[in-house]
Design a protein around this motif. Structure first.
Motif, PDB file in Angstrom:
ATOM      1  N   SER A   1      35.853  -9.957   5.909  1.00 31.34           N
ATOM      2  CA  SER A   1      34.920 -10.294   7.055  1.00 31.34           C
ATOM      3  C   SER A   1      34.811  -8.683   8.151  1.00 31.34           C
ATOM      4  O   SER A   1      36.195  -8.356   8.129  1.00 31.34           O
ATOM      5  CB  SER A   1      35.289 -11.286   8.441  1.00 31.34           C
TER       6      SER A   1
ATOM      7  N   ARG B   1      32.975  -7.997  11.680  1.00 27.80           N
ATOM      8  CA  ARG B   1      32.408  -7.756  13.362  1.00 27.80           C
ATOM      9  C   ARG B   1      31.298  -7.993  12.697  1.00 27.80           C
ATOM     10  O   ARG B   1      30.809  -6.496  12.535  1.00 27.80           O
ATOM     11  CB  ARG B   1      32.784  -7.510  14.799  1.00 27.80           C
TER      12      ARG B   1
ATOM     13  N   ASN C   1      37.328  -8.333  10.516  1.00 28.95           N
ATOM     14  CA  ASN C   1      38.043 -10.083  11.315  1.00 28.95           C
ATOM     15  C   ASN C   1      38.405 -11.145  10.581  1.00 28.95           C
ATOM     16  O   ASN C   1      37.682 -12.798  10.449  1.00 28.95           O
ATOM     17  CB  ASN C   1      37.320 -10.135  12.320  1.00 28.95           C
TER      18      ASN C   1
ATOM     19  N   GLY D   1      39.953 -14.676   8.165  1.00 28.32           N
ATOM     20  CA  GLY D   1      40.896 -14.952   8.984  1.00 28.32           C
ATOM     21  C   GLY D   1      41.376 -15.286   7.183  1.00 28.32           C
ATOM     22  O   GLY D   1      41.080 -15.478   6.212  1.00 28.32           O
TER      23      GLY D   1
ATOM     24  N   GLY E   1      40.039 -18.980   4.824  1.00 27.73           N
ATOM     25  CA  GLY E   1      39.942 -18.441   5.399  1.00 27.73           C
ATOM     26  C   GLY E   1      38.078 -18.582   5.838  1.00 27.73           C
ATOM     27  O   GLY E   1      37.630 -18.261   4.858  1.00 27.73           O
ATOM     28  N   GLN E   2      37.980 -17.881   7.345  1.00 29.23           N
ATOM     29  CA  GLN E   2      36.627 -17.307   7.785  1.00 29.23           C
ATOM     30  C   GLN E   2      36.999 -16.520   7.517  1.00 29.23           C
ATOM     31  O   GLN E   2      37.246 -15.650   8.213  1.00 29.23           O
ATOM     32  CB  GLN E   2      35.775 -18.828   8.119  1.00 29.23           C
TER      33      GLN E   2
ATOM     34  N   SER F   1      35.137 -14.441  11.845  1.00 28.54           N
ATOM     35  CA  SER F   1      35.769 -14.473  12.825  1.00 28.54           C
ATOM     36  C   SER F   1      37.969 -14.305  13.340  1.00 28.54           C
ATOM     37  O   SER F   1      37.911 -15.442  14.196  1.00 28.54           O
ATOM     38  CB  SER F   1      34.815 -15.436  13.835  1.00 28.54           C
ATOM     39  N   THR F   2      38.365 -14.156  12.066  1.00 26.79           N
ATOM     40  CA  THR F   2      39.766 -14.831  12.264  1.00 26.79           C
ATOM     41  C   THR F   2      40.099 -15.666  12.223  1.00 26.79           C
ATOM     42  O   THR F   2      40.877 -16.567  13.271  1.00 26.79           O
ATOM     43  CB  THR F   2      40.495 -13.462  13.257  1.00 26.79           C
ATOM     44  N   LYS F   3      39.056 -16.703  11.691  1.00 28.62           N
ATOM     45  CA  LYS F   3      39.113 -18.211  11.355  1.00 28.62           C
ATOM     46  C   LYS F   3      40.214 -18.614  10.697  1.00 28.62           C
ATOM     47  O   LYS F   3      39.688 -17.983   9.477  1.00 28.62           O
ATOM     48  CB  LYS F   3      37.767 -19.216  11.215  1.00 28.62           C
ATOM     49  N   HIS F   4      41.048 -19.574  10.878  1.00 27.96           N
ATOM     50  CA  HIS F   4      42.709 -20.108   9.693  1.00 27.96           C
ATOM     51  C   HIS F   4      42.025 -20.114   9.062  1.00 27.96           C
ATOM     52  O   HIS F   4      41.635 -21.680   9.620  1.00 27.96           O
ATOM     53  CB  HIS F   4      44.100 -19.654  10.810  1.00 27.96           C
ATOM     54  N   GLY F   5      42.410 -20.942   7.627  1.00 22.95           N
ATOM     55  CA  GLY F   5      41.900 -21.548   6.502  1.00 22.95           C
ATOM     56  C   GLY F   5      42.785 -23.355   7.156  1.00 22.95           C
ATOM     57  O   GLY F   5      43.810 -22.337   7.013  1.00 22.95           O
ATOM     58  N   ARG F   6      42.564 -24.487   7.441  1.00 24.05           N
ATOM     59  CA  ARG F   6      42.981 -25.362   7.581  1.00 24.05           C
ATOM     60  C   ARG F   6      44.223 -25.715   6.131  1.00 24.05           C
ATOM     61  O   ARG F   6      43.775 -26.048   5.433  1.00 24.05           O
ATOM     62  CB  ARG F   6      42.366 -26.781   7.205  1.00 24.05           C
TER      63      ARG F   6
END
Length: 422
Positions: free
Chosen positions: A20, A22, A33, A35, A71-72, A74-79
């Protein structure tokens, strides 16, 4: 008594990393970015006194822990995936069985709340943010999540008795167990009638406890004499010792001292385990006549004794009530295990060193970290392969391959994938 089941446990796979970038107004060339994926859940065994048998565990053949989420942007870490906690009775031994039949004991859970990881979840894959550097500022690769461990597991329950009946051979232990429970051990008028522990469940009002008839001990049992060594181990797992003495013996006090000496020599805290001293066979006239005399002899050494007849049942009900009361007082106490109470570490951690072996012109890399990394990278792309070799150069894998004789163009195998040496 051993309750046994075989199951397959599969830890959760890690979530995939994501590619991903920005995308914001007035930021035409936003950086990466993506995640990371979340780690997969572990499979954990936990000793719990509320579970009495492995029957419930054996109703299913496979147990799978949840995988990690992807992951996603916007640097979102997967649960991370939740651990799957399987409750087993204290006294459960977990053994891993390999495809070739090799067996490895993974855990011996003896204490309330003791846990052991028997299958480790896969690590989450890296997003493209992880691969950015001053040279490669816009990586278009991401890592897949690693697979979780899959283990064929055998669970053996060596049932923990609440009360262990200890004493010299022919003291009447099996007769007592038969009278207070549904157990039917072999009974004879000669020593060593009992050659393996027998278990019985005793009901006293609303209370219930497990009693074990431990085969007789003789002098030198702690050194393996008679049948002693194997059965001293069983007393290790009891909360209370019912020390049964033959009242018709020539010297009952000496009999008690002999057994206590063996418990002391064996160690493992057996000498400090709570005991109830009971003199048996009051149905024999000679024993009944010297009850007061025996009481005084033991009292002289500071020992309080109880008299019963396992054969006729005289005094047995009162003894069972005393045992139930003592057990309720020690409910939160756990007998010390030989190996201590330290929680077992995570199994199969990543190895730090890498080994290379050559087989028919193929160089096989052995090392969990390197293999896991290669298996989860997008090797179908030039950028993915280049990143693998950059990491291998940094981790010393390339040097290990060259020392083993590998040259550019040779085949290199890492787990389920093959690469061309660069």
């Amino acid at each position: 008594m051993i309750d046994r089941v075989e199951i397959v446990v599969k830890a959760g796979a890690g979530g995939d990393g994501v590619v991903s970038f920005r995308r914001e107004k007035f930021v035409p060339r936003g950086g990466p970015n993506g995640g990371d994926g979340g780690d997969g859940g572990d499979v954990v065994l936990c000793a719990d006194r509320s579970v009495r048998t492995l029957a419930e565990m054996g109703r299913r053949r496979q147990y799978r822990a949840p995988r990690g989420q992807h992951g996603q942007g916007s640097t979102k870490h997967g649960r991370n995936g939740e651990d799957m906690v399987l409750k087993v009775p204290p006294g459960t031994v977990a053994t891993a069985i390999e495809e070739d039949g090799t067996e490895t004991i993974l855990a011996d859970l003896q204490h309330q709340g003791q846990k052991a990881v028997v299958a480790e979840g896969g690590a989450g894959g890296w997003g493209n943010t992880r691969f950015a550097n001053s040279i490669h500022q816009a990586p278009r690769i991401a890592q897949k999540g690693a697979e979780g461990d899959e283990v064929r597991l055998r669970l053996d329950l060596k049932l923990l008795a609440d009360v262990g009946i200890a004493g010299l051979p022919n003291a009447g232990k099996s007769t007592l167990l038969t009278g207070v429970s549904a157990a039917r051990p072999k009974i004879g008028s000669y020593p060593f009638t009992t050659i393996e522990p027998n278990l019985g469940v005793v009901d006293v009002g609303w209370e219930r406890f497990v009693m074990a008839d431990i085969p007789g001990l003789i002098e030198g049992a702690h050194e393996g004499a008679g049948l002693g060594l194997d059965f001293l181990r069983h007393i290790e797992r009891t909360r209370l010792v019912l020390h049964l003495i033959d009242g018709s013996s020539p010297d009952p006090v000496k009999d008690m001292e002999t057994v206590n000496a063996e418990l002391r020599e064996y160690g493992q805290g057996l000498a400090e385990r709570r005991q109830i001293i009971v003199i048996n066979k009051t149905d024999i006239p000679e024993v009944a006549e010297k009850v007061d005399e025996l009481r005084l002899q033991f009292a002289a050494g500071g020992t309080e004794v109880t008299f019963i007849s396992g054969a006729s049942g005289d005094g047995v009900s009162s003894l069972m009530e005393t045992l139930a009361t003592r057990l309720s007082e020690t409910e939160d106490e756990e007998p010390e295990a030989a190996g201590g109470e330290a929680e077992l570490p995570v199994l199969r951690p990543l190895e730090g060193r890498v080994k290379v072996r050559e087989n028919d012109g193929v160089y096989e890399v052995v090392g969990a970290k390197a293999v896991s990394f290669a298996e989860t990278m997008p090797l179908e792309s030039d950028e993915g392969r280049a990143e693998v070799w950059r990491r291998f150069q940094r981790w010393g894998v390339t040097g290990a391959l060259r020392r083993a004789g590998a040259r550019a163009g040779d085949r290199v195998r890492l787990g389920r994938v093959e690469l061309e040496m660069q």
